[in-house]
Design a protein around this motif. Sequence first.
Motif, PDB file in Angstrom:
ATOM      1  N   HIS A  34       0.522  -1.026   0.048  1.00  0.00           N
ATOM      2  CA  HIS A  34      -0.092   0.076  -0.353  1.00  0.00           C
ATOM      3  C   HIS A  34       1.141   1.197   0.776  1.00  0.00           C
ATOM      4  O   HIS A  34       2.351   1.207  -0.109  1.00  0.00           O
ATOM      5  CB  HIS A  34      -0.980   0.240   0.936  1.00  0.00           C
ATOM      6  N   VAL A  35       0.357   2.398  -0.245  1.00  0.00           N
ATOM      7  CA  VAL A  35       0.585   3.911  -0.160  1.00  0.00           C
ATOM      8  C   VAL A  35       2.524   3.642   1.272  1.00  0.00           C
ATOM      9  O   VAL A  35       2.617   4.911   0.842  1.00  0.00           O
ATOM     10  CB  VAL A  35       0.138   5.186  -0.792  1.00  0.00           C
ATOM     11  N   VAL A 273      -5.252   2.113   1.537  1.00  0.00           N
ATOM     12  CA  VAL A 273      -4.556   2.779   0.251  1.00  0.00           C
ATOM     13  C   VAL A 273      -4.171   2.132  -0.790  1.00  0.00           C
ATOM     14  O   VAL A 273      -2.279   1.980  -1.063  1.00  0.00           O
ATOM     15  CB  VAL A 273      -4.745   4.126  -0.002  1.00  0.00           C
ATOM     16  N   ASP A 277      -4.149   2.127  -6.960  1.00  0.00           N
ATOM     17  CA  ASP A 277      -5.365   3.181  -6.767  1.00  0.00           C
ATOM     18  C   ASP A 277      -4.576   4.316  -6.801  1.00  0.00           C
ATOM     19  O   ASP A 277      -5.163   5.488  -7.209  1.00  0.00           O
ATOM     20  CB  ASP A 277      -6.235   3.233  -5.564  1.00  0.00           C
ATOM     21  N   ALA A 278      -3.174   4.422  -6.130  1.00  0.00           N
ATOM     22  CA  ALA A 278      -3.163   5.759  -5.851  1.00  0.00           C
ATOM     23  C   ALA A 278      -2.435   6.232  -7.309  1.00  0.00           C
ATOM     24  O   ALA A 278      -2.522   7.479  -7.739  1.00  0.00           O
ATOM     25  CB  ALA A 278      -1.961   5.589  -4.688  1.00  0.00           C
ATOM     26  N   ARG A 281      -5.028   7.689 -10.100  1.00  0.00           N
ATOM     27  CA  ARG A 281      -5.318   8.372  -9.270  1.00  0.00           C
ATOM     28  C   ARG A 281      -4.597  10.172  -9.642  1.00  0.00           C
ATOM     29  O   ARG A 281      -4.595  11.472  -9.803  1.00  0.00           O
ATOM     30  CB  ARG A 281      -6.518   8.993  -7.841  1.00  0.00           C
ATOM     31  N   TYR A 282      -3.623   9.956  -9.519  1.00  0.00           N
ATOM     32  CA  TYR A 282      -2.110  11.013  -8.923  1.00  0.00           C
ATOM     33  C   TYR A 282      -1.676  10.451  -9.533  1.00  0.00           C
ATOM     34  O   TYR A 282      -0.927   9.375 -10.425  1.00  0.00           O
ATOM     35  CB  TYR A 282      -1.447  10.897  -7.144  1.00  0.00           C
ATOM     36  N   LEU A 287       2.935  11.877  -6.338  1.00  0.00           N
ATOM     37  CA  LEU A 287       3.101  10.777  -5.350  1.00  0.00           C
ATOM     38  C   LEU A 287       4.183  10.856  -4.564  1.00  0.00           C
ATOM     39  O   LEU A 287       4.217  11.398  -3.224  1.00  0.00           O
ATOM     40  CB  LEU A 287       2.674   9.905  -6.232  1.00  0.00           C
ATOM     41  N   TRP A 302      -2.832  10.911   4.861  1.00  0.00           N
ATOM     42  CA  TRP A 302      -2.671  10.572   3.183  1.00  0.00           C
ATOM     43  C   TRP A 302      -4.550  10.942   3.053  1.00  0.00           C
ATOM     44  O   TRP A 302      -5.363  10.600   4.104  1.00  0.00           O
ATOM     45  CB  TRP A 302      -3.052   9.116   3.209  1.00  0.00           C
ATOM     46  N   GLU A 304      -7.221  12.748   0.475  1.00  0.00           N
ATOM     47  CA  GLU A 304      -6.737  13.093  -0.337  1.00  0.00           C
ATOM     48  C   GLU A 304      -6.812  15.026  -0.874  1.00  0.00           C
ATOM     49  O   GLU A 304      -6.224  14.914  -2.234  1.00  0.00           O
ATOM     50  CB  GLU A 304      -8.631  12.952  -1.216  1.00  0.00           C
ATOM     51  N   VAL A 307      -2.830  15.397  -1.122  1.00  0.00           N
ATOM     52  CA  VAL A 307      -1.825  14.860  -2.299  1.00  0.00           C
ATOM     53  C   VAL A 307      -2.546  15.329  -3.207  1.00  0.00           C
ATOM     54  O   VAL A 307      -1.864  15.895  -4.257  1.00  0.00           O
ATOM     55  CB  VAL A 307      -2.760  13.131  -1.985  1.00  0.00           C
ATOM     56  N   ASP A 311      -0.198  17.379  -6.303  1.00  0.00           N
ATOM     57  CA  ASP A 311       0.129  16.825  -7.416  1.00  0.00           C
ATOM     58  C   ASP A 311      -0.278  18.040  -7.913  1.00  0.00           C
ATOM     59  O   ASP A 311       0.788  18.009  -9.872  1.00  0.00           O
ATOM     60  CB  ASP A 311      -1.554  16.128  -8.067  1.00  0.00           C
TER      61      ASP A 311
END
Length: 504
Positions: A34-35, A273, A277-278, A281-282, A287, A302, A304, A307, A311
Amino acid sequence: MTNTLTGRKEPFEPIRPPEVRMYVCGVNLYGPAHVGHAMSYVVFDMIRRHLEWSGYRVRHVQNFTDVEDRIVARAAAEGRTIQDIADANIARFFREMDALNVTRAHVYPRATHTIPKILEIVKGLVDNGHAYAADGDVYFRVTADTDYGKLSHRHLEDMQAGARIAVDKRKEHPMDFALWTAAKPGEPSWDSPWGQGLPGWHIECSAMVMDHLGEQIDIHGGGHDVIFPHHENEIAQSESYTGKPFVKYWLHNALLRLGDQEEKMTRHLGNIVSIEDALRRYTPDGLRLFLLSSHYRNPLTWKEDAVEAADRGAERLRGALEAAETVVRRTAGSGQDSPPAVALRAAAARAREAFREAMDDDFNTPTAIGELFALATETNRLADGLAKQRSEAGPPEGAVGALTAAAETFRELGGVLGLRLSTTTETSETLERDVRRFVSEEPALAGAVAADGAVPALLDRILEARQAARARKDFQAADRIRDRLGEIGVSVEDYPAGSRWRLR
RNA sequence: GGCGACGUAGCCAAGAGGCAAGGCAGGGGUCUGCAAAACCCCCACCGCCGGUUCGAAUCCGGCCGUCGCCUCCA
């Protein structure tokens, strides 16, 4: 760098400069990462990059834990082998780390490939009285290790009071930990002097360190949560075995949190997360910028919004670099710096120096990143003046040298943080379909653009057609094209020298 | 119970004795057919209460709040 062992910030003096031997605790392969894992590996990647940038030659080893209770349990539940599960997760791990621009370690040893060394160490510890066998298990004798607890700064007595330790009658001391355990029926196992069994969790790292880096190394890293008991036990067994100091600098990153309670992200709590997935989205740069936006020893949450902000910040850095490189590409330099160019050169030199100073101070990435943004502003300022043909910007030829220097600085410093700073031109199938449909539906493009060819070329031709519309003052069509492209994820910007599209 | 970390603008986050970096968001301008991007300007007195000091967000003490490790965990 701050050394967990001493609890202080210390000058970095490797054992055999310029060589640096670095071991980073890798993942348990029972499931995807995961992240939070991503943060740890981005952090140690940044550390490695900075050391290399500083002239050191880093030998980097990172393990894969491919035998352990969870993997064994999963294998049993799914009717697969532990190798099968491990292989699948390794492939995925590399894919995700590559996407995040994490430099590959030189070696990725696996626990199951290190059994001989593990047995050698366990035997040695039994022989010298630091371990004992009991019913096919082998335990490390913590009371035989006089400085046990030195890494996590705690004492055996403190840990027993209120500790949640399951008492095992076979252990001499509740804190004694397993080096080797007898295999239960159906578990993967190896031959040993104590019967069929498998290694305890901590011993694999000691063995892999010694196999691939030696008995004494410079840096050992991992997440803050692994200080106790994992790294504590690793020191205990390694030093009891070799009689030598094991690691000079212990580095630990604080953990990533998630959720309303801002608890640490961990697979056991399920508040995760995934890296997949990360990445959906980014951008990787966004990231990395987010993961490095707080100092590595301070926890990060974390969110949204945060992040997303990082970004956009990455976008700003990319934009500044692109602005510089565009001018350089289109203009021949005169060799003579205009006054603002002199200022930009100075700013680039200053940014490099301040960046280095920040990174040298226990890897202060937030401050280092700040320097990158400062340089972005200076670069844009000059490029902006040129775009507007402002006389105070000087002649464009006079700016080429400085903009080249700025661009090189961006690439160099960005590289230390592992930022690619490249403009996205990677297209998805969805985008391709949307663009082709748009071309066939938009009347202003009829006859002007054919709906075939690669998407980037197609977008170029769409912009040409739009430019023609603007030229004949058909702003309705021009704006419609821009709006529609925006809806499918392509932003359009108009500049004096021409229009530009970007993928969002 | 033991050990440890953190609390800085709407959000994220540096700084660690001398009048608060940076990013995102927001407001006002410039540029532009419009928009976007970019540029310029604006936007905090640092959880609370005491203390030390000429001077504290930075040091000390207390309190409040949050989180981590002590079991698996990057």
